[in-house]
Design an enzyme around this catalytic site. Structure first.
Site, PDB file in Angstrom:
ATOM      1  CG  HIS A  90    -129.369 -64.929 -26.137  1.00 39.25           C
ATOM      2  ND1 HIS A  90    -129.173 -65.453 -24.894  1.00 39.25           N
ATOM      3  CD2 HIS A  90    -130.631 -64.419 -26.134  1.00 39.25           C
ATOM      4  CE1 HIS A  90    -130.261 -65.269 -24.165  1.00 39.25           C
ATOM      5  NE2 HIS A  90    -131.160 -64.633 -24.888  1.00 39.25           N
ATOM      6  CG  ASP A  94    -128.330 -69.784 -30.061  1.00 35.49           C
ATOM      7  OD1 ASP A  94    -129.486 -70.210 -30.283  1.00 35.49           O
ATOM      8  OD2 ASP A  94    -128.093 -68.843 -29.295  1.00 35.49           O
ATOM      9  CD  GLN A 136    -134.934 -65.618 -31.823  1.00 31.49           C
ATOM     10  OE1 GLN A 136    -135.970 -65.667 -32.511  1.00 31.49           O
ATOM     11  NE2 GLN A 136    -134.968 -65.288 -30.542  1.00 31.49           N
ATOM     12  CE  LYS A 180    -135.847 -67.956 -27.666  1.00 26.34           C
ATOM     13  NZ  LYS A 180    -136.237 -66.721 -27.013  1.00 26.34           N
ATOM     14  CB  CYS A 206    -130.356 -61.825 -23.649  1.00 27.91           C
ATOM     15  SG  CYS A 206    -131.590 -61.918 -22.361  1.00 27.91           S
TER      16      CYS A 206
HETATM   17  C1  LIG Z   1    -130.474 -66.465 -30.265  1.00 26.15           C
HETATM   18  C2  LIG Z   1    -130.898 -66.929 -28.910  1.00 26.15           C
HETATM   19  N1  LIG Z   1    -130.144 -67.791 -28.237  1.00 26.15           N
HETATM   20  C3  LIG Z   1    -130.482 -68.251 -27.031  1.00 26.15           C
HETATM   21  C4  LIG Z   1    -131.628 -67.840 -26.411  1.00 26.15           C
HETATM   22  C5  LIG Z   1    -131.958 -68.375 -25.063  1.00 26.15           C
HETATM   23  O1  LIG Z   1    -133.119 -69.146 -25.119  1.00 26.15           O
HETATM   24  P1  LIG Z   1    -133.756 -69.696 -23.753  1.00 26.15           P
HETATM   25  O2  LIG Z   1    -134.047 -68.486 -22.916  1.00 26.15           O
HETATM   26  O3  LIG Z   1    -134.986 -70.399 -24.195  1.00 26.15           O
HETATM   27  O4  LIG Z   1    -132.735 -70.569 -23.140  1.00 26.15           O
HETATM   28  C6  LIG Z   1    -132.454 -66.919 -27.046  1.00 26.15           C
HETATM   29  C7  LIG Z   1    -133.670 -66.401 -26.385  1.00 26.15           C
HETATM   30  O5  LIG Z   1    -134.119 -65.319 -26.608  1.00 26.15           O
HETATM   31  C8  LIG Z   1    -132.084 -66.454 -28.330  1.00 26.15           C
HETATM   32  O6  LIG Z   1    -132.825 -65.565 -28.991  1.00 26.15           O
END
Ligand SMILES: Cc1ncc(COP(=O)(O)O)c(C=O)c1O
Length: 423
Positions: free
Chosen positions: A137, A214, A217, A240, A380
């Site tokens: 992301h 990270d 998900q 999430k 993203c």
């Molecule tokens: C794999 C992953 N990393 C990071 C994020 C960023 O999360 P946040 O927008 O809650 O900071 C997301 C959000 O869709 C994501 O799917």
């Protein structure tokens, strides 16, 4: 290579996994959208919230509201106890050795930026490298691009193979003696791929590097155990995983967090201040400057309770069943290409797809007319999406309250849209 979550600890559950009873906990699922029952398939973007989480927020503001860590009065003591209890719940949820290792942030993005601005700022130098993957992301790309440029360090990528799996055939040459950090997604928000975190952790540690995961998900959908994964940092967002927006978690190994400088300065993060200088509070407060997001932290605890009642093993099994079903049903759609691993057991409940003739935004808009919410766009993850020679894709993503009949409605909705566009 082990791509399933079995490298993590199982989590039982005390409540029967009954989807109809789960659905009745989510008031929003009773909504009509464009005259149709809402079918919410945008869970990778954010999940819906059960009554128990919403009630925790209203209970807090109606019964407890006060600032934490400062007062001697009853409300402040109760607010502090609830806030710290939520931290302990989160620590247990990911099997963290100590609750002080759980730092409340705003979201995954802030957790990642915190590590980039503190640990990495101190530990990455000229000529070093940071390794990420081609399926990150933007939140786990841009902070490292910026850091690498600032430090004259190299940013390296582990490729995503044609099969949608992480290509680790050249892991030993990419993660080498100059690697300071491996920062990787546990589960891709586009491909659904569940990555072999433990294998990368072992390689990172073998060369003296640190590994950050990270888990935006993964933590909402499968049992995640930071000890058996043997990772150093883990980041995720409450929104999430049934919790509120505006609150996230950075978990880090105690010794690493101890050595890191603060991210922000102000109230609560100090031990002592003179007119000339200041020194820092103990963990976790060193990283929590100012009045924290008390209500949302407490509601995150309620979200964790809800998931624990279901059992994370059961959550994962339910989503696997939906994924298998969706991939089978999608295979009958001739103009649809699914991204990511073909084997549903190597992926989570995220199904991104490209339609040969209908633009994802048109598809998303047409499905919305039928009450079906999916995500369309670059998710993203622009570099990854562009590697498929498109600028956008559609994505259906599942959670505990989704059903096979909703997937049938999605497939019928795509067929109906195809009929409309072929006219
Ligand atoms: C794999 C992953 N990393 C990071 C994020 C960023 O999360 P946040 O927008 O809650 O900071 C997301 C959000 O869709 C994501 O799917």
């Amino acid at each position: 290579m082990n791509n399933t979550y079995s490298e993590t600890a199982p989590a039982a559950g005390t409540r029967k996994f009954d989807v109809e009873s789960i659905r009745s906990d989510f008031p929003i699922l009773a909504r009509k959208i464009n005259g149709r029952n809402l079918i919410y398939l945008d869970n990778a973007a954010t999940s819906q919230k059960p009554r128990q989480v919403i009630k925790s927020l209203t209970d807090y503001y109606e019964q407890t509201n006060a600032n934490v860590h400062r007062g001697v009065h009853t409300l402040s003591i109760e607010a502090t106890d609830e806030y710290e209890l939520a931290r302990s719940k989160v620590a247990n949820f990911i099997n963290a050795p100590r609750p002080e290792e759980v730092i409340w942030t705003r979201n995954t993005s802030e957790s990642l930026n915190l590590v980039a601005a503190t640990w990495a700022e101190q530990n990455v130098g000229e000529g070093d490298n940071i390794v990420i993957t081609a399926m990150e992301h933007h939140s786990n790309i841009v902070p490292w691009q910026q850091l690498a440029a600032r430090k004259k360090a190299e940013l390296r990528y582990l490729a995503a193979g044609e099969d949608g799996l992480l290509d680790i055939s050249n892991l030993e040459s990419i993660v080498d003696s100059r690697t300071r950090l491996v920062a990787m997604t546990h589960m891709s928000n586009v491909l659904g791929t569940v990555n072999p975190v433990r294998e990368l952790a072992d390689r990172a540690h073998a060369v003296g590097a640190v590994i950050l995961v990270d888990a935006a998900q993964s933590v909402p959908h499968m049992p995640v155990d930071v000890r058996s994964l043997d990772v150093d940092f883990l980041c995720f967002s409450a929104h999430k995983m049934l919790g509120p927006t505006g609150i996230g978690v950075l978990w880090g190994r105690y010794d690493l967090l101890e050595e890191m400088p603060p991210y922000m300065f102000g109230g609560d993060m100090i031990l002592e201040v003179t007119y000339e200088d200041a020194n820092w509070n103990k963990l976790p407060y060193k990283f929590e400057a100012g009045t924290p997001n008390i209500a949302d932290a407490i509601a995150t605890g309620a979200a964790v309770d809800y998931l624990n009642d279901l059992g994370m093993d059961n959550v994962w099994l339910h989503e696997q069943e939906l994924t298998v079903y969706a991939m089978e049903k999608f295979s009958a759609l001739n103009e649809v290409k699914i991204l990511g691993p073909k084997d549903p057991t190597l992926r989570g409940g995220v199904v991104s797809f490209i339609h040969e003739t209908i633009h994802p935004h048109d598809l998303g808009t047409a499905l919305d007319q039928q009450g079906i919410a999916i995500r369309t766009g670059h998710h993203c993850a622009m570099p990854l999406i562009r590697s498929f020679d498109v600028v956008a894709a559609a994505r259906a993503s599942f959670y505990i309250y989704n059903t096979k009949s909703e997937i049938d409605a999605l497939v019928n909705g795509i067929r109906e849209t195809e009929g409309y566009f072929s006219r």
